[in-house]
Every structure is written in C-alpha cells, then in structure tokens.
Scaffold this motif. Structure first.
Motif, mmCIF file in Angstrom:
data_model
loop_
_atom_site.group_PDB
_atom_site.id
_atom_site.type_symbol
_atom_site.label_atom_id
_atom_site.label_comp_id
_atom_site.label_asym_id
_atom_site.label_seq_id
_atom_site.Cartn_x
_atom_site.Cartn_y
_atom_site.Cartn_z
ATOM 1 N N ILE A 13 0.839 -1.191 0.000
ATOM 2 C CA ILE A 13 0.000 0.000 0.000
ATOM 3 C C ILE A 13 0.876 1.243 0.000
ATOM 4 C CG2 ILE A 13 -0.210 0.058 2.520
ATOM 5 C CD1 ILE A 13 -3.145 0.989 2.115
ATOM 6 N N ASN A 14 0.387 2.267 -0.638
ATOM 7 C CA ASN A 14 1.041 3.567 -0.636
ATOM 8 C C ASN A 14 1.001 4.121 0.793
ATOM 9 O OD1 ASN A 14 1.076 6.496 -0.663
ATOM 10 N ND2 ASN A 14 0.834 6.397 -2.883
ATOM 11 N N GLN A 15 2.117 4.623 1.284
ATOM 12 C CA GLN A 15 2.201 5.138 2.660
ATOM 13 C C GLN A 15 1.191 6.256 2.900
ATOM 14 O OE1 GLN A 15 6.151 5.681 4.279
ATOM 15 N NE2 GLN A 15 5.489 7.435 5.496
ATOM 16 N N THR A 16 1.001 7.135 1.946
ATOM 17 C CA THR A 16 0.041 8.232 2.103
ATOM 18 C C THR A 16 -1.384 7.698 2.196
ATOM 19 O OG1 THR A 16 1.509 9.700 0.882
ATOM 20 C CG2 THR A 16 -0.780 10.396 1.085
ATOM 21 N N THR A 17 -1.712 6.713 1.394
ATOM 22 C CA THR A 17 -3.035 6.091 1.448
ATOM 23 C C THR A 17 -3.250 5.434 2.803
ATOM 24 O OG1 THR A 17 -2.979 5.701 -0.940
ATOM 25 C CG2 THR A 17 -4.551 4.392 0.346
ATOM 26 N N LEU A 18 -2.241 4.739 3.276
ATOM 27 C CA LEU A 18 -2.299 4.098 4.598
ATOM 28 C C LEU A 18 -2.549 5.138 5.683
ATOM 29 C CD1 LEU A 18 -1.857 1.475 6.286
ATOM 30 C CD2 LEU A 18 0.578 2.078 6.327
ATOM 31 N N GLN A 19 -1.831 6.221 5.627
ATOM 32 C CA GLN A 19 -1.962 7.295 6.609
ATOM 33 C C GLN A 19 -3.373 7.867 6.606
ATOM 34 O OE1 GLN A 19 -1.312 11.092 5.408
ATOM 35 N NE2 GLN A 19 -2.386 11.512 7.299
ATOM 36 N N LYS A 20 -3.920 8.109 5.426
ATOM 37 C CA LYS A 20 -5.265 8.675 5.322
ATOM 38 C C LYS A 20 -6.326 7.689 5.781
ATOM 39 C CE LYS A 20 -4.155 12.010 1.765
ATOM 40 N NZ LYS A 20 -4.255 12.365 0.352
ATOM 41 N N GLU A 21 -6.196 6.429 5.400
ATOM 42 C CA GLU A 21 -7.189 5.423 5.791
ATOM 43 C C GLU A 21 -7.221 5.214 7.301
ATOM 44 O OE1 GLU A 21 -7.012 1.767 3.576
ATOM 45 O OE2 GLU A 21 -7.211 2.819 1.664
ATOM 46 N N LEU A 22 -6.055 5.294 7.942
ATOM 47 C CA LEU A 22 -5.989 5.094 9.393
ATOM 48 C C LEU A 22 -6.205 6.384 10.167
ATOM 49 C CD1 LEU A 22 -2.989 2.617 9.602
ATOM 50 C CD2 LEU A 22 -5.424 2.091 9.733
ATOM 51 N N GLN A 23 -6.242 7.508 9.452
ATOM 52 C CA GLN A 23 -6.413 8.819 10.068
ATOM 53 C C GLN A 23 -5.346 9.077 11.135
ATOM 54 O OE1 GLN A 23 -10.543 8.754 11.320
ATOM 55 N NE2 GLN A 23 -11.235 9.339 9.285
ATOM 56 N N ILE A 24 -4.111 8.808 10.751
ATOM 57 C CA ILE A 24 -2.945 9.069 11.595
ATOM 58 C C ILE A 24 -2.155 10.169 10.895
ATOM 59 C CG2 ILE A 24 -0.793 8.114 12.522
ATOM 60 C CD1 ILE A 24 -2.079 5.355 12.471
ATOM 61 N N ASP A 25 -1.631 11.129 11.658
ATOM 62 C CA ASP A 25 -0.890 12.206 10.991
ATOM 63 C C ASP A 25 0.373 11.650 10.337
ATOM 64 O OD1 ASP A 25 1.600 12.886 12.666
ATOM 65 O OD2 ASP A 25 0.021 12.995 14.186
ATOM 66 N N SER A 26 0.857 12.367 9.329
ATOM 67 C CA SER A 26 1.957 11.869 8.500
ATOM 68 C C SER A 26 3.245 11.659 9.295
ATOM 69 C CB SER A 26 2.200 12.788 7.306
ATOM 70 O OG SER A 26 2.484 14.100 7.737
ATOM 71 N N ALA A 27 3.508 12.511 10.277
ATOM 72 C CA ALA A 27 4.715 12.325 11.089
ATOM 73 C C ALA A 27 4.621 11.049 11.921
ATOM 74 C CB ALA A 27 4.932 13.533 12.000
ATOM 75 N N ALA A 28 3.442 10.770 12.470
ATOM 76 C CA ALA A 28 3.256 9.566 13.290
ATOM 77 C C ALA A 28 3.374 8.305 12.452
ATOM 78 C CB ALA A 28 1.903 9.609 14.004
ATOM 79 N N ILE A 29 2.798 8.312 11.260
ATOM 80 C CA ILE A 29 2.870 7.117 10.410
ATOM 81 C C ILE A 29 4.317 6.857 10.014
ATOM 82 C CG2 ILE A 29 2.466 8.086 8.101
ATOM 83 C CD1 ILE A 29 0.565 5.087 9.125
ATOM 84 N N THR A 30 5.050 7.909 9.739
ATOM 85 C CA THR A 30 6.463 7.765 9.389
ATOM 86 C C THR A 30 7.249 7.193 10.560
ATOM 87 O OG1 THR A 30 6.325 9.564 7.772
ATOM 88 C CG2 THR A 30 8.522 8.996 8.591
ATOM 89 N N ARG A 31 7.013 7.703 11.771
ATOM 90 C CA ARG A 31 7.692 7.171 12.969
ATOM 91 C C ARG A 31 7.385 5.692 13.161
ATOM 92 N NH1 ARG A 31 5.946 11.804 15.315
ATOM 93 N NH2 ARG A 31 4.251 10.724 16.387
ATOM 94 N N HIS A 32 6.088 5.346 13.092
ATOM 95 C CA HIS A 32 5.692 3.939 13.238
ATOM 96 C C HIS A 32 6.422 3.068 12.220
ATOM 97 C CE1 HIS A 32 2.591 4.001 16.278
ATOM 98 N NE2 HIS A 32 1.854 4.887 15.639
ATOM 99 N N LEU A 33 6.374 3.487 10.964
ATOM 100 C CA LEU A 33 6.933 2.664 9.900
ATOM 101 C C LEU A 33 8.455 2.553 10.001
ATOM 102 C CD1 LEU A 33 4.647 3.716 6.923
ATOM 103 C CD2 LEU A 33 4.606 1.552 8.205
ATOM 104 N N LYS A 34 9.134 3.625 10.383
ATOM 105 C CA LYS A 34 10.590 3.557 10.557
ATOM 106 C C LYS A 34 10.954 2.560 11.658
ATOM 107 C CE LYS A 34 12.229 7.950 8.772
ATOM 108 N NZ LYS A 34 12.917 9.218 9.061
ATOM 109 N N GLN A 35 10.214 2.607 12.773
ATOM 110 C CA GLN A 35 10.474 1.669 13.862
ATOM 111 C C GLN A 35 10.176 0.237 13.440
ATOM 112 O OE1 GLN A 35 8.043 3.277 17.010
ATOM 113 N NE2 GLN A 35 9.607 4.731 17.664
#
Length: 144
Positions: A47-69
């Motif tokens: 899945i596209n990271q931006t699509t994932l972020q929007k579908e989960l309604q998580i801000d972009s910085a948080a989704i990036t932190r989660h995914l990096k970890q």
C-alpha cells in the motif's frame, strides 16, 4: 444536574480510554494505533504510505515514525514506487505477518477479559451505543 452527568460521562470515558490503551499495549505487546496499522497491512499486499496514513487517520509524522520503527524491527519493508518516486510503498515482511497473527490472538484474549460477565445482548447494545456516539461526533463535525 445534566452538566454534572455530562462531565461524569466524559471523565469516565477519558479514564477508561487511558486504562484501555495501557492494558491493551501491556497484553498484546503493541499499541492500539500500531495494531491498526499492522492489521491494515496484513490485509493488503502492498500500500502507498500516504493512502495508509489517510485510511488510518494518523498524521503523517506519526505514520512515518511507526513505519521507521517497524522497518528497523524487520516487521515492514518500504520502497519507492517504481512508477512514481514521490510515493513510498509499504508491506509486511513474513516476520510481520507472523507478528500480527500473534497480536490478533492476544487481542482476542484481551477482549474476552474486557467483556467478561457481559451478555451477548449487552455487548451488542454497548457496540451500538458507541457507534451512535461516533456518528454524533462525525455529524457534529460536518455541521460546523
């Protein structure tokens, strides 16, 4: 009287939420937001990271932190979209798939403990009430 009841309800909901989040993480080994993210990834190949972020309604910085970890832990992989380098594609690794299965099993045990002593009818009613409150919030936001 109504105001004190409203405050009591919101206080109870806030306290419940704090306790729920803490216990969920303790029992499953993962936060609810991370669980939602992994659960979503479990049901898609990539899945596209931006699509994932929007579908989960998580801000972009948080989704990036989660995914990096998660990437550092070997749970997900990320790569540039070969068709458009501006977008990042995300997928679970095999280890990630094994982890989400274990998390889901722990969630089932957690929910059984949480709802212990509630009849099926009470559980349905509670679920319906939560959905109504969620709809009221959504409706209120749309009217603003």
């Amino acid at each position: 009287m109504k105001d004190s009841m409203d405050n009591s309800i919101i206080d109870k909901l806030q306290n419940f939420y704090i306790q729920l989040i803490s216990q969920f993480g303790h029992c499953t080994g993962v936060s609810p937001s991370r669980f939602r993210l992994l659960h979503k990834l479990y049901h898609v190949d990539e899945i596209n990271q931006t699509t994932l972020q929007k579908e989960l309604q998580i801000d972009s910085a948080a989704i990036t932190r989660h995914l990096k970890q998660l990437e550092g832990d070997g749970i997900v992989t990320r790569r540039n979209n070969p068709d458009d380098n501006r977008f990042t594609l995300v997928r679970l690794t095999e280890l990630g798939r094994q982890e989400i299965v274990a998390y889901r099993e722990e969630k089932i045990l957690f929910m059984a403990q949480l709802l212990q002593g509630f009849s099926e009818e009470e559980q349905k009613l509670f679920s319906h009430m939560i959905e109504r409150m969620r709809n009221n919030i959504t409706k209120g936001r749309n009217e603003e």
